[in-house]
Design an enzyme around this catalytic site. Structure first.
Site, mmCIF file in Angstrom:
data_model
loop_
_atom_site.group_PDB
_atom_site.id
_atom_site.type_symbol
_atom_site.label_atom_id
_atom_site.label_comp_id
_atom_site.label_asym_id
_atom_site.label_seq_id
_atom_site.Cartn_x
_atom_site.Cartn_y
_atom_site.Cartn_z
ATOM 1 N N PRO A 135 -7.147 82.926 -9.027
ATOM 2 C CA PRO A 135 -7.808 81.614 -9.029
ATOM 3 C C PRO A 135 -8.243 81.103 -10.400
ATOM 4 O O PRO A 135 -9.436 80.923 -10.671
ATOM 5 C CB PRO A 135 -9.004 81.848 -8.113
ATOM 6 N N CYS A 136 -7.281 80.798 -11.250
ATOM 7 C CA CYS A 136 -7.597 80.306 -12.589
ATOM 8 C C CYS A 136 -8.281 78.940 -12.548
ATOM 9 O O CYS A 136 -8.908 78.540 -13.530
ATOM 10 C CB CYS A 136 -6.362 80.299 -13.474
#
Length: 181
Positions: A135-136
């Protein structure tokens, strides 16, 4: 998530329609190796995606749909990522950012130890081959502003809205410009 090094032999891909637009999903030997938006940057050579195979991606489509509908907080998919040791360390930290929370590039750099430059962390985050799954989108600037995202800032904002991230509730993440996606 367990991240391991991997290559492209035996890769196959499909294109899924989602509420965020089309997403190219790449698999190798049963493990997810890539998830890319159109105009994703940086984007690997398409030959690394392997042939299109519209079967065998049902679990990814289901879990991605559940996540985008707000019904899933974590992915339960085998993943295999290719990158330098530094990249994989950054991605492992990013994968540990809890659903609905955010962190900064500086916080990640501090988590890697003294002397780590947040800009190097930002470059590694930008090379993440599994956006959403790693989940950047949960990584924001030190001032609380939304910063670069391979799928565009509008998508990043939508992902944080799905998660009801505090940075958005606190008004720190301004609306993305229409030209950012």
């Amino acid at each position: 998530m367990t991240a391991t090094a991997g290559g492209a032999p035996g890769a196959a891909h499909t294109v899924l329609a989602t509420r965020l637009g089309k997403v190219t999903v790449v698999r190798e030997e049963g493990a997810l190796t890539g998830l890319y938006f159109p105009r994703h940057w940086p984007r690997p050579d398409r030959t690394a995606f392997g042939p299109r195979a519209d079967e065998g991606f049902e679990d990814v489509a289901c879990q991605l749909g559940e996540y985008l509908d707000g019904d899933r907080r974590a992915f339960e998919l085998p993943v295999k990522v290719t990158g330098t040791e530094f990249d994989r360390r950054v991605w492992e930290l990013v994968a540990g950012v809890p659903y609905g929370e955010t962190t900064t590039y500086g916080d990640l750099a501090r988590g890697l130890g003294a002397g780590t430059d947040p800009r190097d962390v930002g470059a590694a985050v930008g090379r993440n081959p599994l956006c959403i799954v790693i989940p950047c989108h949960r990584v924001i600037g030190s001032t609380g502003n939304l910063t670069g995202y391979a799928g565009g800032l509008a998508r990043k904002r939508t992902l944080l809205e799905i998660e009801h991230a505090p940075a958005l509730r606190a008004g720190h993440a301004p609306a993305a410009s229409p030209n950012s996606s």
